[in-house]
Enzyme design. Structure first.
Site, short mmCIF file in Angstrom:
data_model
loop_
_atom_site.label_atom_id
_atom_site.label_comp_id
_atom_site.label_asym_id
_atom_site.label_seq_id
_atom_site.Cartn_x
_atom_site.Cartn_y
_atom_site.Cartn_z
N TRP A 297 25.02 7.71 35.40
CA TRP A 297 25.89 7.55 36.57
C TRP A 297 25.11 6.72 37.60
O TRP A 297 23.95 7.05 37.90
CB TRP A 297 26.21 8.95 37.13
CG TRP A 297 27.13 8.96 38.30
CD1 TRP A 297 28.33 8.34 38.41
CD2 TRP A 297 26.92 9.65 39.53
NE1 TRP A 297 28.89 8.61 39.63
CE2 TRP A 297 28.04 9.41 40.34
CE3 TRP A 297 25.88 10.44 40.03
CZ2 TRP A 297 28.16 9.93 41.63
CZ3 TRP A 297 26.00 10.97 41.30
CH2 TRP A 297 27.13 10.71 42.09
N ASP B 289 22.56 17.45 35.35
CA ASP B 289 23.74 17.09 36.15
C ASP B 289 24.94 17.65 35.40
O ASP B 289 25.25 17.21 34.29
CB ASP B 289 23.82 15.56 36.28
CG ASP B 289 25.01 15.14 37.15
OD1 ASP B 289 25.87 16.01 37.46
OD2 ASP B 289 25.08 13.96 37.51
N ALA C 188 28.56 18.05 36.00
CA ALA C 188 29.71 17.72 36.85
C ALA C 188 31.04 17.91 36.14
O ALA C 188 32.09 17.84 36.77
CB ALA C 188 29.59 16.28 37.34
N LYS D 24 35.64 18.26 39.76
CA LYS D 24 36.54 17.97 38.65
C LYS D 24 37.20 19.26 38.13
O LYS D 24 38.41 19.32 38.00
CB LYS D 24 35.78 17.28 37.51
CG LYS D 24 34.69 16.35 37.96
CD LYS D 24 35.16 15.00 38.43
CE LYS D 24 34.06 14.33 39.23
NZ LYS D 24 34.06 12.91 39.28
C1 LMR Z 1 32.66 8.80 38.74
O1 LMR Z 1 31.66 8.61 38.05
O2 LMR Z 1 33.64 8.03 38.73
C2 LMR Z 1 32.74 10.04 39.58
O3 LMR Z 1 31.61 10.82 39.40
C3 LMR Z 1 33.01 9.74 41.00
C4 LMR Z 1 31.87 9.11 41.71
O4 LMR Z 1 31.51 9.61 42.78
O5 LMR Z 1 31.33 8.10 41.25
#
Ligand code: LMR
Length: 393
Positions: free
Chosen positions: A127, A208, A210, A243
């Site tokens: 990410w 992480d 999420a 989420k």
């Molecule tokens: C994403 O990867 O699209 C989500 O985790 C939202 C973000 O904050 O980037």
């Protein structure tokens, strides 16, 4: 003084949100930012959340500060949701944080406080905000191979080869489930292999987490994390309710630290509380209290789990549908991997030129690395989308 500011590097996910909003075309498709959408393209407030909010509105009689660690019932509920019975709760401390990102930020700062020279290893790719926050904090970053573009699966040999470079005291960041951006996940056996490596290297895992509940189910998704938690002396976890409770804008997250023993808890807890105080004082209450209420009420909890399961299975059938449409349109099994992946994202394996062409010619928005949001796929427009994808190949 503002003239001395430097332009900031763009976050590709945030940039895409702006580009989509500015596109005047009626026919456009947002497969960018990771937000769940139902069949009508809406991101509804979950039923249990609505009910808990109504009750909260009725019963809340004060808005005075809660505490630096936030709502402790929420923290305990999240600890149990994530860790199950894998670790004695007396070894775990944590704090409510503003969203999963807030939890990540606080954990990075905790690492920096405890061990300023530690390198934090992130997957390549990961990410994008992981790297951005680490850079902002001036922390050392290591990268380990993760994805095999040829197979669209995890390159586990490459991963282990790179992680061989981990030094004692380093931190290895893993995605608990539903890897973002690739959708490719390590198996339980591979979790064990990584656990052995971390024990051998005397390095600390950071998770992480999420997307718990978006992959194979709430319990299934936690199996790797719990397997590791049973064996390592220390562990850090950033979990998000954006989420799985759909509480995106309410910023609901938790930072958990598994300590070597109960005696180590007060020091760690004090450090997290001090970090909260220095960064924002008290975490926002509303969403976390809603989660705590849901988790404490068997009826609301059961309904939340049902709705979450509906969301998860709808994403699985969209995966299936897109893979089938792409099989027909491309006359190949090139995209079958989409059904193997789990969570909100997969990478199609397109070049950035192909991604640009999809956006420009067909109004299909996905991140430049060809990551698409599975929940954004149109159930009744998969053939059109597959045609567009086939046309840019
Ligand atoms: C994403 O990867 O699209 C989500 O985790 C939202 C973000 O904050 O980037």
């Amino acid at each position: 003084m503002f003239e001395k500011l430097k332009p900031q590097p763009e976050d590709k996910i945030i940039k895409l949100i702006g580009m989509y909003a500015a596109d005047p075309r009626d026919k456009k498709l947002d497969l960018g930012v990771g937000v769940y959408k139902d069949a009508n393209g809406n991101t509804p407030v979950m039923r249990a959340v609505k009910k808990a909010e109504a009750k909260l509105l009725e019963t809340q009689d004060s808005k005075k500060y809660v505490g630096l660690l936030g709502n402790l019932d929420f923290v305990a509920a999240m600890r149990d949701l994530v860790l199950g019975d894998s670790v004695d709760p007396s070894r775990v401390t944590g704090a409510q944080e503003p969203g999963g990102t807030g939890a990540i930020r606080q954990i990075f700062e905790l690492i920096q406080m405890a061990s300023p020279d530690a390198t934090v290893w992130i997957s390549n790719p990961s990410w994008p905000n992981h790297e951005a926050i680490l850079k902002h904090l001036g922390m050392k970053i290591g990268k380990y191979t993760y994805f095999d573009d040829a197979t669209c699966g995890v390159d586990f040999d490459g991963m282990m080869k790179d992680l061989d470079g981990v030094a004692a005291g380093d931190v290895v960041l893993l995605h608990g489930c539903c890897h973002n951006p690739t959708g490719a996940n390590i198996t339980l056996d591979q979790w064990q292999t990584v656990t052995d490596l971390l024990l051998d290297k005397k390095a600390t895992p950071m998770i992480d987490f999420a997307y718990q509940g978006f992959g194979d189910g709430l319990e299934e998704d936690a199996k790797g994390v719990r397997l590791m938690a049973r064996q390592v002396p220390e562990m850090l976890i950033a979990a998000s309710c954006s989420k799985n409770f759909g509480l995106y804008r309410d910023r609901v997250g938790v930072a958990l630290a598994v300590c070597a023993n109960a005696d180590a808890v007060p020091l760690t807890k004090g450090a997290i509380a001090a970090l909260n105080r220095a960064n924002f004082s008290f975490p926002p209450d509303h969403g976390a209290t809603v989660v705590a209420m849901i988790m404490a009420d068997p009826e609301l909890k059961a309904d939340w789990m049902v709705e979450l399961e509906e969301m998860r299975t709808s994403m699985l059938s969209l995966r299936q549908g897109l893979a089938e449409a792409l099989r027909r349109e491309t006359n190949s099994d090139r995209f079958d991997f989409i059904t193997e992946h789990r969570g909100m994202f997969s990478r199609l394996g397109l070049s950035s030129e192909q991604v640009d062409k999809l956006r420009e010619d067909y109004g299909v928005y996905m991140v430049g690395d060809s990551r698409f949001n599975v929940a954004g796929l149109p159930a009744d427009g998969l053939d059109d989308l597959a045609k567009a994808i086939a046309a840019v190949l």
